[in-house]
Design a protein around this motif. Structure first.
Motif, PDB file in Angstrom:
ATOM      1  N   CYS A 314       0.779  -1.024   0.007  1.00  0.00           N
ATOM      2  CA  CYS A 314       0.013  -0.100  -0.040  1.00  0.00           C
ATOM      3  C   CYS A 314       0.741   1.324  -0.005  1.00  0.00           C
ATOM      4  O   CYS A 314       0.504   2.273  -0.767  1.00  0.00           O
ATOM      5  N   PRO A 315       1.614   1.494   0.714  1.00  0.00           N
ATOM      6  CA  PRO A 315       2.580   2.752   0.995  1.00  0.00           C
ATOM      7  C   PRO A 315       3.229   3.036  -0.489  1.00  0.00           C
ATOM      8  O   PRO A 315       3.507   4.402  -0.789  1.00  0.00           O
ATOM      9  N   ILE A 316       3.672   2.052  -1.249  1.00  0.00           N
ATOM     10  CA  ILE A 316       4.256   2.617  -2.296  1.00  0.00           C
ATOM     11  C   ILE A 316       3.405   2.208  -3.904  1.00  0.00           C
ATOM     12  O   ILE A 316       3.760   2.407  -4.845  1.00  0.00           O
ATOM     13  N   ARG A 317       2.044   2.072  -3.511  1.00  0.00           N
ATOM     14  CA  ARG A 317       1.506   1.134  -4.784  1.00  0.00           C
ATOM     15  C   ARG A 317       1.420   2.161  -5.813  1.00  0.00           C
ATOM     16  O   ARG A 317       1.370   1.603  -7.106  1.00  0.00           O
ATOM     17  N   ASP A 318       0.986   3.361  -5.720  1.00  0.00           N
ATOM     18  CA  ASP A 318       0.738   4.297  -7.065  1.00  0.00           C
ATOM     19  C   ASP A 318       1.992   4.313  -7.772  1.00  0.00           C
ATOM     20  O   ASP A 318       1.639   3.965  -9.106  1.00  0.00           O
ATOM     21  N   SER A 319       3.179   4.550  -7.098  1.00  0.00           N
ATOM     22  CA  SER A 319       4.373   4.799  -8.035  1.00  0.00           C
ATOM     23  C   SER A 319       4.747   3.342  -8.452  1.00  0.00           C
ATOM     24  O   SER A 319       5.226   3.366  -9.624  1.00  0.00           O
ATOM     25  N   LEU A 320       4.574   2.376  -7.568  1.00  0.00           N
ATOM     26  CA  LEU A 320       4.854   1.083  -8.111  1.00  0.00           C
ATOM     27  C   LEU A 320       4.169   0.490  -9.336  1.00  0.00           C
ATOM     28  O   LEU A 320       4.527   0.085 -10.368  1.00  0.00           O
ATOM     29  N   ARG A 321       2.867   0.874  -9.271  1.00  0.00           N
ATOM     30  CA  ARG A 321       1.943   0.638 -10.422  1.00  0.00           C
ATOM     31  C   ARG A 321       2.349   1.414 -11.626  1.00  0.00           C
ATOM     32  O   ARG A 321       2.455   0.703 -12.901  1.00  0.00           O
ATOM     33  N   ARG A 322       2.705   2.499 -11.407  1.00  0.00           N
ATOM     34  CA  ARG A 322       3.205   3.306 -12.789  1.00  0.00           C
ATOM     35  C   ARG A 322       4.511   2.779 -13.354  1.00  0.00           C
ATOM     36  O   ARG A 322       4.534   2.590 -14.531  1.00  0.00           O
ATOM     37  N   VAL A 323       5.494   2.351 -12.427  1.00  0.00           N
ATOM     38  CA  VAL A 323       6.593   1.832 -13.019  1.00  0.00           C
ATOM     39  C   VAL A 323       6.491   0.448 -13.825  1.00  0.00           C
ATOM     40  O   VAL A 323       6.994   0.236 -14.840  1.00  0.00           O
ATOM     41  N   CYS A 324       5.425  -0.359 -13.133  1.00  0.00           N
ATOM     42  CA  CYS A 324       5.169  -1.728 -13.453  1.00  0.00           C
ATOM     43  C   CYS A 324       4.445  -1.575 -14.940  1.00  0.00           C
ATOM     44  O   CYS A 324       4.775  -2.469 -15.681  1.00  0.00           O
ATOM     45  N   SER A 325       3.699  -0.571 -15.111  1.00  0.00           N
ATOM     46  CA  SER A 325       2.875  -0.405 -16.223  1.00  0.00           C
ATOM     47  C   SER A 325       3.765  -0.042 -17.424  1.00  0.00           C
ATOM     48  O   SER A 325       3.952  -0.638 -18.451  1.00  0.00           O
ATOM     49  N   SER A 326       4.952   1.071 -17.013  1.00  0.00           N
ATOM     50  CA  SER A 326       6.169   1.370 -18.110  1.00  0.00           C
ATOM     51  C   SER A 326       6.688  -0.130 -18.249  1.00  0.00           C
ATOM     52  O   SER A 326       7.052  -0.349 -19.411  1.00  0.00           O
ATOM     53  N   LEU A 327       7.134  -0.855 -17.450  1.00  0.00           N
ATOM     54  CA  LEU A 327       7.702  -2.129 -17.693  1.00  0.00           C
ATOM     55  C   LEU A 327       7.140  -3.138 -18.696  1.00  0.00           C
ATOM     56  O   LEU A 327       7.599  -3.742 -19.571  1.00  0.00           O
ATOM     57  N   SER A 328       5.724  -3.009 -18.668  1.00  0.00           N
ATOM     58  CA  SER A 328       4.902  -4.354 -19.284  1.00  0.00           C
ATOM     59  C   SER A 328       4.752  -3.974 -20.585  1.00  0.00           C
ATOM     60  O   SER A 328       4.814  -4.405 -21.514  1.00  0.00           O
ATOM     61  N   VAL A 329       4.726  -2.291 -20.871  1.00  0.00           N
ATOM     62  CA  VAL A 329       4.922  -1.667 -22.260  1.00  0.00           C
ATOM     63  C   VAL A 329       6.156  -1.945 -22.716  1.00  0.00           C
ATOM     64  O   VAL A 329       6.318  -2.659 -24.120  1.00  0.00           O
ATOM     65  N   GLU A 330       7.163  -2.027 -22.224  1.00  0.00           N
ATOM     66  CA  GLU A 330       8.723  -2.059 -22.570  1.00  0.00           C
ATOM     67  C   GLU A 330       8.865  -3.519 -22.980  1.00  0.00           C
ATOM     68  O   GLU A 330       9.660  -3.939 -23.984  1.00  0.00           O
ATOM     69  N   ARG A 331       8.359  -4.297 -22.205  1.00  0.00           N
ATOM     70  CA  ARG A 331       8.577  -5.539 -22.386  1.00  0.00           C
ATOM     71  C   ARG A 331       8.080  -6.104 -23.703  1.00  0.00           C
ATOM     72  O   ARG A 331       8.814  -6.993 -24.657  1.00  0.00           O
ATOM     73  N   VAL A 380      13.730   1.506 -17.585  1.00  0.00           N
ATOM     74  CA  VAL A 380      12.801   2.250 -16.668  1.00  0.00           C
ATOM     75  C   VAL A 380      13.224   2.377 -15.209  1.00  0.00           C
ATOM     76  O   VAL A 380      13.562   1.360 -14.661  1.00  0.00           O
ATOM     77  N   HIS A 381      13.279   3.514 -14.632  1.00  0.00           N
ATOM     78  CA  HIS A 381      14.104   3.741 -13.358  1.00  0.00           C
ATOM     79  C   HIS A 381      13.259   3.093 -12.175  1.00  0.00           C
ATOM     80  O   HIS A 381      12.157   3.394 -12.221  1.00  0.00           O
ATOM     81  N   VAL A 382      13.733   2.274 -11.383  1.00  0.00           N
ATOM     82  CA  VAL A 382      13.185   2.051 -10.134  1.00  0.00           C
ATOM     83  C   VAL A 382      13.783   2.505  -8.827  1.00  0.00           C
ATOM     84  O   VAL A 382      15.071   2.186  -8.559  1.00  0.00           O
ATOM     85  N   PRO A 383      12.878   3.376  -8.249  1.00  0.00           N
ATOM     86  CA  PRO A 383      13.692   3.962  -6.988  1.00  0.00           C
ATOM     87  C   PRO A 383      13.747   3.270  -5.828  1.00  0.00           C
ATOM     88  O   PRO A 383      13.030   3.398  -4.958  1.00  0.00           O
ATOM     89  N   VAL A 384      14.896   2.351  -5.894  1.00  0.00           N
ATOM     90  CA  VAL A 384      14.863   1.161  -4.925  1.00  0.00           C
ATOM     91  C   VAL A 384      15.218   1.710  -3.274  1.00  0.00           C
ATOM     92  O   VAL A 384      14.232   1.439  -2.577  1.00  0.00           O
ATOM     93  N   GLU A 385      15.972   2.764  -3.248  1.00  0.00           N
ATOM     94  CA  GLU A 385      16.040   3.273  -1.726  1.00  0.00           C
ATOM     95  C   GLU A 385      14.829   4.118  -1.273  1.00  0.00           C
ATOM     96  O   GLU A 385      14.537   3.858  -0.271  1.00  0.00           O
ATOM     97  N   ARG A 386      14.165   4.773  -2.096  1.00  0.00           N
ATOM     98  CA  ARG A 386      12.978   5.200  -1.666  1.00  0.00           C
ATOM     99  C   ARG A 386      11.928   4.280  -1.268  1.00  0.00           C
ATOM    100  O   ARG A 386      11.382   4.211  -0.219  1.00  0.00           O
TER     101      ARG A 386
END
Ligand SMILES: C[S@@+](CC[C@H](N)C(=O)[O-])C[C@H]1O[C@@H](n2cnc3c(N)ncnc32)[C@H](O)[C@@H]1O
Length: 430
Positions: A314-331, A380-386
Protein backbone atom coordinates in the motif's frame (compact mmCIF):
# COMPACT_ATOMS: atom_id res chain seq x y z
CA UNK A 1 55.60 -34.23 17.63
CA UNK A 2 56.99 -31.93 14.98
CA UNK A 3 54.65 -29.04 14.17
CA UNK A 4 53.15 -29.21 10.68
CA UNK A 5 54.16 -26.13 8.72
CA UNK A 6 51.43 -23.68 7.75
CA UNK A 7 51.41 -21.86 4.49
CA UNK A 8 51.52 -18.10 4.92
CA UNK A 9 49.42 -16.39 2.24
CA UNK A 10 51.26 -13.62 0.42
CA UNK A 11 48.97 -10.62 1.00
CA UNK A 12 47.58 -9.82 4.39
CA UNK A 13 45.53 -6.84 5.54
CA UNK A 14 47.51 -4.38 3.41
CA UNK A 15 44.47 -2.34 2.46
CA UNK A 16 44.99 1.42 2.49
CA UNK A 17 42.67 3.53 4.64
CA UNK A 18 41.18 5.38 1.67
CA UNK A 19 39.78 2.13 0.24
CA UNK A 20 38.00 1.11 3.44
CA UNK A 21 34.71 2.62 2.34
CA UNK A 22 34.53 0.30 -0.66
CA UNK A 23 31.47 -1.92 -0.77
CA UNK A 24 32.98 -4.68 -2.89
CA UNK A 25 34.28 -8.08 -1.78
CA UNK A 26 37.56 -7.88 -3.70
CA UNK A 27 39.61 -6.44 -0.84
CA UNK A 28 38.41 -9.24 1.43
CA UNK A 29 40.66 -11.60 -0.55
CA UNK A 30 43.58 -10.15 1.44
CA UNK A 31 41.92 -10.73 4.80
CA UNK A 32 42.19 -13.80 7.05
CA UNK A 33 39.13 -16.11 6.94
CA UNK A 34 37.18 -13.79 4.59
CA UNK A 35 39.49 -14.96 1.81
CA UNK A 36 38.64 -18.62 2.23
CA UNK A 37 35.89 -18.38 -0.38
CA UNK A 38 35.56 -15.74 -3.05
CA UNK A 39 31.91 -14.71 -2.88
CA UNK A 40 31.60 -11.95 -5.43
CA UNK A 41 28.24 -10.88 -4.00
CA UNK A 42 29.86 -10.02 -0.68
CA UNK A 43 30.70 -6.56 0.61
CA UNK A 44 33.83 -5.06 2.16
CA UNK A 45 34.82 -6.49 5.54
CA UNK A 46 36.81 -3.39 6.43
CA UNK A 47 33.82 -1.18 5.79
CA UNK A 48 31.62 -3.45 7.95
CA UNK A 49 34.33 -3.34 10.63
CA UNK A 50 34.38 0.47 10.63
CA UNK A 51 30.58 0.66 11.01
CA UNK A 52 30.64 -1.94 13.81
CA UNK A 53 33.39 -0.06 15.68
CA UNK A 54 31.67 3.30 15.29
CA UNK A 55 28.32 1.95 16.50
CA UNK A 56 29.86 -0.04 19.35
CA UNK A 57 31.40 3.21 20.59
CA UNK A 58 27.85 4.56 20.76
CA UNK A 59 26.70 1.57 22.80
CA UNK A 60 25.33 -0.79 20.13
CA UNK A 61 26.49 -4.32 20.89
CA UNK A 62 24.17 -6.74 19.02
CA UNK A 63 24.18 -6.91 15.24
CA UNK A 64 21.91 -8.84 12.89
CA UNK A 65 22.70 -9.48 9.22
CA UNK A 66 19.53 -10.81 7.54
CA UNK A 67 21.37 -11.51 4.24
CA UNK A 68 24.54 -12.86 5.76
CA UNK A 69 25.96 -14.37 2.55
CA UNK A 70 29.46 -15.70 3.19
CA UNK A 71 29.49 -14.24 6.70
CA UNK A 72 31.36 -10.93 6.29
CA UNK A 73 29.42 -9.00 8.95
CA UNK A 74 29.43 -11.94 11.36
CA UNK A 75 33.19 -12.46 11.17
CA UNK A 76 33.88 -8.77 11.63
CA UNK A 77 31.48 -8.61 14.57
CA UNK A 78 33.37 -11.45 16.27
CA UNK A 79 36.56 -9.49 15.80
CA UNK A 80 35.03 -6.25 17.09
CA UNK A 81 33.52 -7.91 20.17
CA UNK A 82 29.95 -7.29 19.01
CA UNK A 83 27.41 -10.10 19.46
CA UNK A 84 26.15 -11.25 16.07
CA UNK A 85 23.50 -13.34 14.41
CA UNK A 86 22.80 -13.76 10.72
CA UNK A 87 20.35 -15.42 8.36
CA UNK A 88 21.16 -16.83 4.94
CA UNK A 89 18.63 -18.73 2.84
CA UNK A 90 20.86 -20.09 0.06
CA UNK A 91 21.69 -23.51 1.53
CA UNK A 92 25.10 -23.79 -0.10
CA UNK A 93 26.14 -20.22 0.79
CA UNK A 94 24.88 -20.71 4.37
CA UNK A 95 27.13 -23.77 4.64
CA UNK A 96 30.10 -21.71 3.45
CA UNK A 97 29.40 -19.03 6.09
CA UNK A 98 29.03 -21.65 8.82
CA UNK A 99 32.31 -23.28 7.80
CA UNK A 100 34.09 -19.91 7.96
CA UNK A 101 32.74 -19.40 11.47
CA UNK A 102 34.67 -22.55 12.48
CA UNK A 103 37.99 -20.70 12.43
CA UNK A 104 38.30 -21.27 16.20
CA UNK A 105 38.99 -25.01 15.67
CA UNK A 106 42.57 -26.18 16.43
CA UNK A 107 44.66 -25.29 13.35
CA UNK A 108 47.09 -28.19 13.74
CA UNK A 109 44.21 -30.67 13.92
CA UNK A 110 42.62 -29.20 10.83
CA UNK A 111 45.91 -29.27 8.96
CA UNK A 112 46.40 -32.93 9.83
CA UNK A 113 42.84 -33.72 8.76
CA UNK A 114 43.20 -31.90 5.43
CA UNK A 115 46.55 -33.52 4.66
CA UNK A 116 45.06 -36.95 5.47
CA UNK A 117 42.30 -36.31 2.93
CA UNK A 118 44.96 -35.38 0.39
CA UNK A 119 47.06 -38.47 1.15
CA UNK A 120 44.06 -40.74 0.58
CA UNK A 121 43.27 -38.89 -2.67
CA UNK A 122 46.82 -39.35 -3.92
CA UNK A 123 46.88 -43.01 -3.03
CA UNK A 124 43.76 -43.98 -4.96
CA UNK A 125 43.58 -44.61 -8.69
CA UNK A 126 41.87 -41.62 -10.36
CA UNK A 127 38.15 -42.39 -10.02
CA UNK A 128 35.66 -42.51 -12.88
CA UNK A 129 33.66 -39.30 -13.15
CA UNK A 130 29.98 -39.28 -14.01
CA UNK A 131 29.71 -37.20 -17.19
CA UNK A 132 28.10 -33.80 -16.68
CA UNK A 133 27.87 -31.12 -19.32
CA UNK A 134 28.94 -28.28 -17.05
CA UNK A 135 31.85 -30.10 -15.40
CA UNK A 136 33.16 -31.31 -18.74
CA UNK A 137 33.02 -27.77 -20.07
CA UNK A 138 34.91 -26.43 -17.06
CA UNK A 139 37.64 -29.03 -16.53
CA UNK A 140 39.92 -31.17 -18.71
CA UNK A 141 39.35 -34.91 -17.93
CA UNK A 142 42.59 -35.28 -15.96
CA UNK A 143 41.87 -32.27 -13.72
CA UNK A 144 38.35 -33.47 -13.11
CA UNK A 145 39.58 -36.91 -12.05
CA UNK A 146 42.05 -35.41 -9.57
CA UNK A 147 39.33 -33.17 -8.10
CA UNK A 148 37.04 -36.17 -7.91
CA UNK A 149 39.76 -38.10 -6.05
CA UNK A 150 39.86 -35.35 -3.39
CA UNK A 151 36.08 -35.45 -3.17
CA UNK A 152 35.98 -39.24 -2.75
CA UNK A 153 38.75 -39.05 -0.13
CA UNK A 154 36.89 -36.25 1.68
CA UNK A 155 33.68 -38.34 1.65
CA UNK A 156 35.63 -41.24 3.15
CA UNK A 157 36.81 -39.09 6.07
CA UNK A 158 33.73 -36.88 6.49
CA UNK A 159 31.76 -37.36 9.67
CA UNK A 160 29.97 -33.99 9.66
CA UNK A 161 32.21 -32.51 12.33
CA UNK A 162 33.93 -29.10 12.16
CA UNK A 163 37.16 -30.38 10.59
CA UNK A 164 35.32 -32.10 7.77
CA UNK A 165 33.27 -28.95 7.16
CA UNK A 166 36.46 -26.91 6.95
CA UNK A 167 37.93 -29.45 4.50
CA UNK A 168 34.71 -29.32 2.47
CA UNK A 169 35.20 -25.55 2.21
CA UNK A 170 38.83 -26.03 1.13
CA UNK A 171 37.69 -28.35 -1.65
CA UNK A 172 34.83 -26.27 -3.03
CA UNK A 173 36.88 -23.08 -2.87
CA UNK A 174 39.60 -24.40 -5.22
CA UNK A 175 37.26 -25.51 -8.02
CA UNK A 176 37.21 -22.26 -9.97
CA UNK A 177 40.96 -21.69 -9.66
CA UNK A 178 41.59 -25.21 -11.05
CA UNK A 179 39.42 -24.53 -14.11
CA UNK A 180 41.13 -23.15 -17.23
CA UNK A 181 37.91 -21.53 -18.49
CA UNK A 182 36.10 -18.33 -17.43
CA UNK A 183 34.41 -19.03 -14.10
CA UNK A 184 33.95 -15.59 -12.52
CA UNK A 185 30.78 -15.70 -10.44
CA UNK A 186 29.27 -12.49 -11.71
CA UNK A 187 29.42 -13.81 -15.23
CA UNK A 188 28.55 -17.36 -14.15
CA UNK A 189 30.58 -19.86 -16.20
CA UNK A 190 31.99 -18.91 -19.59
CA UNK A 191 33.44 -22.02 -21.26
CA UNK A 192 34.51 -20.01 -24.33
CA UNK A 193 36.85 -17.78 -22.25
CA UNK A 194 40.16 -18.98 -20.87
CA UNK A 195 42.18 -18.09 -17.77
CA UNK A 196 45.87 -17.18 -17.76
CA UNK A 197 46.67 -19.81 -15.13
CA UNK A 198 44.76 -22.80 -13.79
CA UNK A 199 46.02 -24.49 -10.61
CA UNK A 200 46.77 -28.21 -10.26
CA UNK A 201 44.14 -29.74 -7.88
CA UNK A 202 46.38 -31.53 -5.36
CA UNK A 203 48.72 -28.52 -4.98
CA UNK A 204 45.78 -26.10 -4.80
CA UNK A 205 44.07 -28.15 -2.09
CA UNK A 206 47.23 -28.39 0.00
CA UNK A 207 47.90 -24.67 -0.36
CA UNK A 208 44.32 -23.89 0.61
CA UNK A 209 44.38 -26.09 3.70
CA UNK A 210 47.70 -24.65 4.84
CA UNK A 211 46.48 -21.09 4.22
CA UNK A 212 43.30 -21.72 6.21
CA UNK A 213 45.26 -23.24 9.09
CA UNK A 214 47.55 -20.21 9.06
CA UNK A 215 44.56 -17.85 9.26
CA UNK A 216 43.01 -19.88 12.08
CA UNK A 217 46.21 -19.72 14.13
CA UNK A 218 46.55 -16.00 13.49
CA UNK A 219 42.98 -15.11 14.36
CA UNK A 220 43.17 -17.18 17.52
CA UNK A 221 46.11 -15.08 18.72
CA UNK A 222 44.04 -11.89 18.80
CA UNK A 223 41.35 -10.92 21.30
CA UNK A 224 37.95 -12.08 20.05
CA UNK A 225 34.35 -11.62 21.07
CA UNK A 226 31.69 -14.32 21.32
CA UNK A 227 31.05 -16.71 18.44
CA UNK A 228 28.50 -15.45 15.91
CA UNK A 229 25.48 -17.57 15.02
CA UNK A 230 24.22 -18.23 11.50
CA UNK A 231 20.62 -19.28 10.94
CA UNK A 232 20.05 -21.02 7.59
CA UNK A 233 16.71 -19.20 7.17
CA UNK A 234 14.53 -17.40 4.69
CA UNK A 235 14.37 -13.98 6.31
CA UNK A 236 10.97 -13.26 4.78
CA UNK A 237 9.75 -15.49 7.64
CA UNK A 238 10.84 -14.50 11.13
CA UNK A 239 10.25 -17.89 12.75
CA UNK A 240 13.03 -19.06 15.03
CA UNK A 241 14.83 -15.71 15.13
CA UNK A 242 15.10 -13.93 18.49
CA UNK A 243 12.72 -10.99 19.03
CA UNK A 244 13.81 -7.49 20.03
CA UNK A 245 17.38 -8.71 19.97
CA UNK A 246 19.45 -6.51 17.65
CA UNK A 247 20.32 -2.87 18.20
CA UNK A 248 22.14 -2.76 14.87
CA UNK A 249 21.49 -4.29 11.43
CA UNK A 250 24.19 -4.24 8.76
CA UNK A 251 23.43 -5.91 5.48
CA UNK A 252 23.35 -5.89 1.73
CA UNK A 253 20.12 -7.30 0.31
CA UNK A 254 19.82 -8.78 -3.18
CA UNK A 255 19.41 -5.92 -5.66
CA UNK A 256 16.56 -6.05 -8.14
CA UNK A 257 19.14 -6.38 -10.92
CA UNK A 258 18.45 -9.83 -12.32
CA UNK A 259 21.49 -11.44 -10.69
CA UNK A 260 20.77 -15.10 -10.06
CA UNK A 261 22.30 -16.11 -6.70
CA UNK A 262 21.25 -19.71 -7.33
CA UNK A 263 23.29 -19.90 -10.52
CA UNK A 264 26.30 -18.33 -8.78
CA UNK A 265 27.11 -21.66 -7.05
CA UNK A 266 25.92 -24.01 -9.83
CA UNK A 267 29.45 -25.21 -10.53
CA UNK A 268 30.18 -26.10 -6.90
CA UNK A 269 26.76 -27.67 -6.30
CA UNK A 270 27.03 -29.76 -9.46
CA UNK A 271 30.51 -30.96 -8.55
CA UNK A 272 29.36 -31.97 -5.06
CA UNK A 273 26.40 -33.86 -6.57
CA UNK A 274 23.77 -31.63 -4.93
CA UNK A 275 22.15 -30.81 -8.26
CA UNK A 276 22.33 -32.37 -11.69
CA UNK A 277 21.91 -29.19 -13.67
CA UNK A 278 20.43 -25.73 -14.02
CA UNK A 279 16.86 -27.05 -13.86
CA UNK A 280 17.37 -28.26 -10.26
CA UNK A 281 18.30 -24.81 -8.98
CA UNK A 282 14.69 -23.65 -8.74
CA UNK A 283 13.68 -26.14 -6.04
CA UNK A 284 17.09 -26.49 -4.42
CA UNK A 285 17.80 -22.78 -4.04
CA UNK A 286 15.64 -20.16 -5.73
CA UNK A 287 12.41 -20.88 -3.85
CA UNK A 288 14.15 -19.86 -0.62
CA UNK A 289 15.36 -16.47 -1.88
CA UNK A 290 13.98 -12.97 -2.30
CA UNK A 291 12.73 -12.75 -5.89
CA UNK A 292 15.39 -10.61 -7.53
CA UNK A 293 15.82 -12.18 -10.98
CA UNK A 294 13.36 -13.04 -13.74
CA UNK A 295 13.97 -16.80 -13.31
CA UNK A 296 12.10 -16.36 -10.03
CA UNK A 297 8.95 -15.03 -11.63
CA UNK A 298 8.66 -16.93 -14.91
CA UNK A 299 5.25 -18.26 -13.87
CA UNK A 300 4.05 -14.92 -12.45
CA UNK A 301 4.06 -12.74 -15.55
CA UNK A 302 0.25 -12.51 -15.59
CA UNK A 303 0.08 -11.84 -11.84
CA UNK A 304 1.68 -8.40 -11.61
CA UNK A 305 -1.54 -6.60 -10.70
CA UNK A 306 -2.30 -9.17 -7.96
CA UNK A 307 1.16 -8.61 -6.50
CA UNK A 308 0.79 -4.82 -6.61
CA UNK A 309 -2.59 -5.16 -4.87
CA UNK A 310 -1.09 -6.92 -1.84
CA UNK A 311 -1.94 -4.87 1.29
CA UNK A 312 1.71 -4.76 2.34
CA UNK A 313 2.55 -2.73 -0.78
CA UNK A 314 0.00 0.00 0.00
CA UNK A 315 2.63 2.68 0.91
CA UNK A 316 4.28 2.53 -2.53
CA UNK A 317 1.37 1.24 -4.59
CA UNK A 318 0.72 4.21 -6.91
CA UNK A 319 4.32 4.74 -7.96
CA UNK A 320 4.95 0.99 -8.13
CA UNK A 321 1.97 0.59 -10.45
CA UNK A 322 3.27 3.35 -12.76
CA UNK A 323 6.71 1.73 -12.98
CA UNK A 324 5.23 -1.74 -13.56
CA UNK A 325 2.95 -0.39 -16.34
CA UNK A 326 5.96 1.14 -18.11
CA UNK A 327 7.83 -2.15 -17.72
CA UNK A 328 4.99 -4.16 -19.25
CA UNK A 329 4.89 -1.74 -22.23
CA UNK A 330 8.66 -2.02 -22.64
CA UNK A 331 8.52 -5.80 -22.41
CA UNK A 332 6.53 -5.95 -25.64
CA UNK A 333 9.20 -3.88 -27.38
CA UNK A 334 12.12 -6.12 -26.40
CA UNK A 335 13.05 -9.47 -27.89
CA UNK A 336 13.60 -11.27 -24.58
CA UNK A 337 10.19 -10.16 -23.24
CA UNK A 338 11.45 -10.40 -19.69
CA UNK A 339 8.75 -10.08 -17.01
CA UNK A 340 10.45 -7.21 -15.15
CA UNK A 341 7.02 -5.86 -14.17
CA UNK A 342 6.23 -9.02 -12.18
CA UNK A 343 9.82 -9.11 -10.87
CA UNK A 344 9.74 -5.56 -9.48
CA UNK A 345 6.35 -6.11 -7.81
CA UNK A 346 7.45 -9.46 -6.33
CA UNK A 347 10.78 -8.03 -5.15
CA UNK A 348 9.18 -5.21 -3.18
CA UNK A 349 6.56 -7.51 -1.71
CA UNK A 350 9.36 -9.79 -0.50
CA UNK A 351 11.32 -6.85 0.87
CA UNK A 352 8.22 -5.60 2.71
CA UNK A 353 8.16 -8.98 4.47
CA UNK A 354 11.86 -8.63 5.25
CA UNK A 355 11.17 -5.26 6.92
CA UNK A 356 8.45 -6.94 9.01
CA UNK A 357 11.01 -9.52 10.14
CA UNK A 358 13.55 -6.81 10.88
CA UNK A 359 11.01 -4.91 12.94
CA UNK A 360 10.54 -8.01 15.08
CA UNK A 361 14.24 -8.90 15.45
CA UNK A 362 15.44 -5.30 16.00
CA UNK A 363 14.82 -3.58 19.30
CA UNK A 364 13.12 -0.16 19.49
CA UNK A 365 15.66 2.53 18.63
CA UNK A 366 17.81 0.17 16.55
CA UNK A 367 19.85 1.43 13.60
CA UNK A 368 19.69 -0.35 10.22
CA UNK A 369 22.18 0.03 7.39
CA UNK A 370 21.42 -1.46 3.96
CA UNK A 371 24.00 -1.26 1.18
CA UNK A 372 21.74 -0.78 -1.86
CA UNK A 373 21.74 0.21 -5.50
CA UNK A 374 18.86 1.25 -7.72
CA UNK A 375 18.19 -0.26 -11.14
CA UNK A 376 16.63 0.47 -14.50
CA UNK A 377 15.45 -2.66 -16.31
CA UNK A 378 14.58 -1.87 -19.94
CA UNK A 379 15.57 1.74 -19.07
CA UNK A 380 12.71 2.24 -16.60
CA UNK A 381 14.08 3.69 -13.37
CA UNK A 382 13.15 1.88 -10.14
CA UNK A 383 13.67 4.16 -7.08
CA UNK A 384 14.88 1.31 -4.87
CA UNK A 385 16.15 3.29 -1.88
CA UNK A 386 12.99 5.42 -1.63
CA UNK A 387 10.61 2.47 -1.83
CA UNK A 388 12.67 0.44 0.64
CA UNK A 389 12.71 3.43 3.01
CA UNK A 390 8.94 3.85 2.76
CA UNK A 391 8.35 0.13 3.34
CA UNK A 392 10.63 0.30 6.40
CA UNK A 393 8.59 3.15 7.87
CA UNK A 394 5.34 1.29 7.20
CA UNK A 395 6.81 -1.72 9.06
CA UNK A 396 7.21 0.45 12.17
CA UNK A 397 10.62 2.11 11.81
CA UNK A 398 10.61 5.86 12.36
CA UNK A 399 12.77 7.41 9.61
CA UNK A 400 15.14 6.75 6.71
CA UNK A 401 17.81 8.59 4.77
CA UNK A 402 19.99 7.64 1.81
CA UNK A 403 23.72 8.34 1.67
CA UNK A 404 25.06 8.00 -1.88
CA UNK A 405 28.53 6.47 -2.18
CA UNK A 406 28.93 6.23 -5.94
CA UNK A 407 27.33 6.76 -9.32
CA UNK A 408 26.87 3.77 -11.57
CA UNK A 409 26.26 3.52 -15.29
CA UNK A 410 27.17 7.17 -15.94
CA UNK A 411 29.71 6.45 -18.65
CA UNK A 412 27.00 4.66 -20.56
CA UNK A 413 28.93 1.42 -20.87
CA UNK A 414 25.57 -0.24 -20.48
CA UNK A 415 24.13 0.06 -23.96
CA UNK A 416 20.77 -1.21 -22.89
CA UNK A 417 19.78 2.11 -21.29
CA UNK A 418 21.17 5.53 -20.30
CA UNK A 419 19.55 6.03 -16.92
CA UNK A 420 22.09 7.20 -14.29
CA UNK A 421 22.16 4.84 -11.32
CA UNK A 422 23.59 5.13 -7.82
CA UNK A 423 24.77 2.96 -4.97
CA UNK A 424 24.92 3.86 -1.32
CA UNK A 425 23.64 3.21 2.18
CA UNK A 426 20.08 3.34 3.28
CA UNK A 427 20.04 4.23 6.98
CA UNK A 428 16.83 3.41 8.84
CA UNK A 429 16.13 4.29 12.47
CA UNK A 430 13.55 3.40 15.00
C1 LIG B 1 24.34 -9.21 -1.54
S1 LIG B 1 24.41 -10.80 -0.85
C2 LIG B 1 25.06 -10.49 0.77
C3 LIG B 1 26.51 -10.84 0.86
C4 LIG B 1 27.15 -10.62 2.20
N1 LIG B 1 27.09 -9.22 2.62
C5 LIG B 1 28.62 -11.06 2.16
O1 LIG B 1 29.51 -10.24 2.35
O2 LIG B 1 28.87 -12.23 1.84
C6 LIG B 1 22.73 -11.16 -0.51
C7 LIG B 1 22.52 -12.53 0.10
O3 LIG B 1 21.15 -12.66 0.46
C8 LIG B 1 20.80 -14.02 0.34
N2 LIG B 1 19.34 -14.12 0.34
C9 LIG B 1 18.48 -13.92 -0.70
N3 LIG B 1 17.21 -14.09 -0.29
C10 LIG B 1 17.25 -14.38 1.03
C11 LIG B 1 16.24 -14.64 2.01
N4 LIG B 1 14.95 -14.65 1.69
N5 LIG B 1 16.62 -14.87 3.29
C12 LIG B 1 17.95 -14.84 3.63
N6 LIG B 1 18.94 -14.65 2.74
C13 LIG B 1 18.60 -14.41 1.45
C14 LIG B 1 21.48 -14.43 -0.96
O4 LIG B 1 21.64 -15.83 -1.05
C15 LIG B 1 22.81 -13.69 -0.84
O5 LIG B 1 23.81 -14.51 -0.26
Amino acid sequence: MQQLAFFEPAKDEAIPQERRSSTTFLDNMALPVHRWFRYSAGFSALWAHDVLEAERAKGRTRVFDPFAGSGTTLLEAEKAGVLAIGAEAHPFVARIARAKLLWREPPQEFLKYGLRVLKIAKSMGPPEVKPSGLLEKCFPPHTLRLLEAIKVAWEECAEGGPLSELSWLALISILRSCSPVGTAQWQYVLPSKSKARALAPFEAFEEKVRGMAYDMARCQQRKNGAQARLYPRDVREASGLPENWADLVITSPPYVNNYDYADATRLEMTFMGEIEGWGDLQDAVRVHLVRSCTQHVASLSAMTEDLIGHPRLCPIRDSLRRVCSSLSVERERHGGRKPYDALVAAYFLDMAKVWDTLRRVASPGALVCFVVGDSAPYGVHVPVERWLGELAVSAGFSAWRFEKTRDRNIRWKNRKHRVPLQEGRLWVKG
